[in-house]
Motif scaffolding. Structure first.
Motif, PDB file in Angstrom:
ATOM      1  N   GLU A   2     -52.162  99.484  10.190  1.00  0.00           N
ATOM      2  CA  GLU A   2     -53.606  99.588  10.281  1.00  0.00           C
ATOM      3  C   GLU A   2     -54.114 100.547   9.216  1.00  0.00           C
ATOM      4  O   GLU A   2     -53.536 101.588   8.966  1.00  0.00           O
ATOM      5  N   ARG A   3     -55.227 100.194   8.606  1.00  0.00           N
ATOM      6  CA  ARG A   3     -55.739 101.019   7.514  1.00  0.00           C
ATOM      7  C   ARG A   3     -56.101 102.422   7.967  1.00  0.00           C
ATOM      8  O   ARG A   3     -56.035 103.368   7.216  1.00  0.00           O
ATOM      9  N   ARG A   4     -56.490 102.576   9.221  1.00  0.00           N
ATOM     10  CA  ARG A   4     -56.932 103.886   9.696  1.00  0.00           C
ATOM     11  C   ARG A   4     -55.778 104.826  10.029  1.00  0.00           C
ATOM     12  O   ARG A   4     -55.979 106.007  10.243  1.00  0.00           O
ATOM     13  N   GLN A   5     -54.580 104.334  10.066  1.00  0.00           N
ATOM     14  CA  GLN A   5     -53.471 105.116  10.607  1.00  0.00           C
ATOM     15  C   GLN A   5     -53.233 106.414   9.842  1.00  0.00           C
ATOM     16  O   GLN A   5     -52.954 107.449  10.426  1.00  0.00           O
ATOM     17  N   SER A 196     -67.232  95.881  -3.954  1.00  0.00           N
ATOM     18  CA  SER A 196     -67.194  94.829  -2.935  1.00  0.00           C
ATOM     19  C   SER A 196     -66.650  93.483  -3.378  1.00  0.00           C
ATOM     20  O   SER A 196     -66.576  92.561  -2.561  1.00  0.00           O
ATOM     21  N   TYR A 204     -63.293  99.352  -2.562  1.00  0.00           N
ATOM     22  CA  TYR A 204     -63.684 100.280  -1.496  1.00  0.00           C
ATOM     23  C   TYR A 204     -63.196  99.765  -0.156  1.00  0.00           C
ATOM     24  O   TYR A 204     -63.382  98.581   0.175  1.00  0.00           O
ATOM     25  N   ASP A 205     -62.561 100.645   0.607  1.00  0.00           N
ATOM     26  CA  ASP A 205     -62.127 100.288   1.960  1.00  0.00           C
ATOM     27  C   ASP A 205     -63.068 100.958   2.952  1.00  0.00           C
ATOM     28  O   ASP A 205     -62.938 102.153   3.228  1.00  0.00           O
ATOM     29  N   PRO A 206     -64.030 100.236   3.503  1.00  0.00           N
ATOM     30  CA  PRO A 206     -65.003 100.853   4.410  1.00  0.00           C
ATOM     31  C   PRO A 206     -64.380 101.360   5.692  1.00  0.00           C
ATOM     32  O   PRO A 206     -64.958 102.218   6.370  1.00  0.00           O
ATOM     33  N   ALA A 207     -63.201 100.857   6.043  1.00  0.00           N
ATOM     34  CA  ALA A 207     -62.567 101.316   7.277  1.00  0.00           C
ATOM     35  C   ALA A 207     -62.133 102.770   7.180  1.00  0.00           C
ATOM     36  O   ALA A 207     -62.048 103.469   8.195  1.00  0.00           O
ATOM     37  N   VAL A 208     -61.827 103.248   5.966  1.00  0.00           N
ATOM     38  CA  VAL A 208     -61.377 104.634   5.808  1.00  0.00           C
ATOM     39  C   VAL A 208     -62.267 105.453   4.890  1.00  0.00           C
ATOM     40  O   VAL A 208     -62.131 106.668   4.815  1.00  0.00           O
TER      41      VAL A 208
END
Length: 384
Positions: A2-5, A196, A204-208
């Motif tokens: 997961e990208r947030r990990q 984008s 850009y990774d908006p999740a992090v």
């Protein structure tokens, strides 16, 4: 994965995971009884900046070429000149610009963002003249006008995140100088592609809240030896610097300002979670075990962005002022030599493995420039 990990891991690190005790101890020694999360007074910041700038100038009698790395140094030197009004700094910058006849590497037909970085200092020098000399910005204006005219059809030139710092500020400033929003529209079209669309989803990774250096590092591409993402520190530093400079120019009412502010705040929020206990950031923000250790260039640009966000009221003072203080105090204690040499700068590259090893004796012009930008902005935040 997961990208947030990685943010959870980074937060644990920032809270006090094992790091060399020397760095924290050195920071306390340099600041006396001052806590590491408290800023020094303005005069102390300025004294360090002068020492670092004077060392670089003294060691480099030839001001150098007009490519992105040296141009970034001069952007920092001009920030220090605006803070101190030191004539020697202005003279050194003018000498460099005159050596290159205020021209661009690869000429006015270039669309490469690196070639446009010199235009930032040319615009600085132009702005200082009582009677502005149009020749000083003729090349950068000509080159960007060519891109403005074609921006509706071609806006994929900025395929790597460094490009945002190199080229966005001249677009923003020429738009303000000429009161011509076409520069800002073209800048946003180029920025939007990078953010984008480049590589499919954009860099850009908006999740992090962080950026990949280029499409090779997007999920499924290049990973760290531990199989984690590669989110390069200095690449994200260039992004922070770009947003900081652009927001310092655009009117608050401009329709894209909220987007630029949100991107900067999102990045700073992610960075706060992965700051090292000694104030620095690792070269891979997503993997603290991937070539861990102090690194000054990314740290300097993050400090610059944080200081601006504090001054502009974009982030909570009680939360982010300690971030900026830890970063500055860490750099001063660990990377600044007694004679002003700035160490722990990762040299030219595009990823954590580039120009390794990074150590006390490694430096570069763009790293010094980033440090001068950071300190000059931070001095405006610090008290007397």
């Amino acid at each position: 994965m997961e990208r947030r990990q990685f943010l959870t891991t980074g937060a644990t690190l920032a809270a006090g995971a094992a790091l060399p005790a020397l760095t924290a101890g050195a920071a306390r020694a340099a600041a006396g009884a001052r806590p590491a999360d408290r800023l020094p007074p303005r005069a102390e910041i300025v004294a360090v900046l002068r020492r670092v700038a004077d060392h670089w100038i003294g060691a480099h009698a030839d001001p150098g070429d007009n490519q992105w790395a040296r141009a970034t140094f001069f952007s920092g030197l001009m920030a220090l000149h605006r803070l101190t009004r030191e004539p020697r700094y202005l003279a050194h910058a003018r000498g460099w610009a005159e050596k290159h006849a205020y021209g661009l590497h690869n000429g006015v037909t270039t669309r490469h963002a690196d070639d446009h970085c010199a235009g930032q200092t040319y615009l600085d020098l132009h702005a200082l003249d009582a009677t502005p000399d149009p020749a000083k910005i003729a090349a950068i204006e000509d080159s960007l006008q060519r891109m403005v005219r074609t921006s509706a059809e071609k806006h994929d030139d900025w395929w790597w995140d460094d490009a945002l710092h190199m080229a966005m500020p001249p677009f923003a400033r020429l738009g303000a100088l000429r009161q011509d929003p076409a520069y800002w529209d073209a800048m946003h079209a180029l920025y939007t592609h990078t953010k984008s669309a480049e590589g499919g989803p954009g860099l850009y990774d908006p999740a992090v809240g962080l950026w990949y250096r280029d499409k090779r590092f997007l999920p499924g591409g290049i990973a760290s030896p531990n199989g984690r993402p590669v989110l390069w520190s200095r690449g994200n530093g260039w992004v922070a610097g770009a947003h900081t400079k652009v927001l310092g120019v655009l009117p608050a009412s401009h329709p894209h300002v909220p987007e630029y502010r949100a991107a900067l705040v999102g990045e700073l929020t992610a960075l706060r979670a992965v700051q090292r206990a000694d104030g620095f950031w690792n070269v891979n923000l997503a993997d603290p075990e991937h070539l861990p250790g102090p690194e000054t260039s990314g740290t300097a640009f993050f400090t610059y962005g944080t200081a601006y966000a504090l001054r502009a009221g974009l982030v909570p003072r009680e939360t982010f002022r300690p971030v900026a203080a830890r970063a500055w105090n860490g750099m001063v204690a660990t990377a600044v030599h007694p004679d002003g040499f700035l160490g722990y700068v990762q040299n030219v590259g595009d990823r954590p493995e580039s120009s390794q090893p990074v150590g006390y004796g490694t430096t570069a012009d763009f790293g010094v420039g980033g440090f001068l930008m950071a300190g000059a902005e931070l001095a405006k935040v610090a008290g007397s």
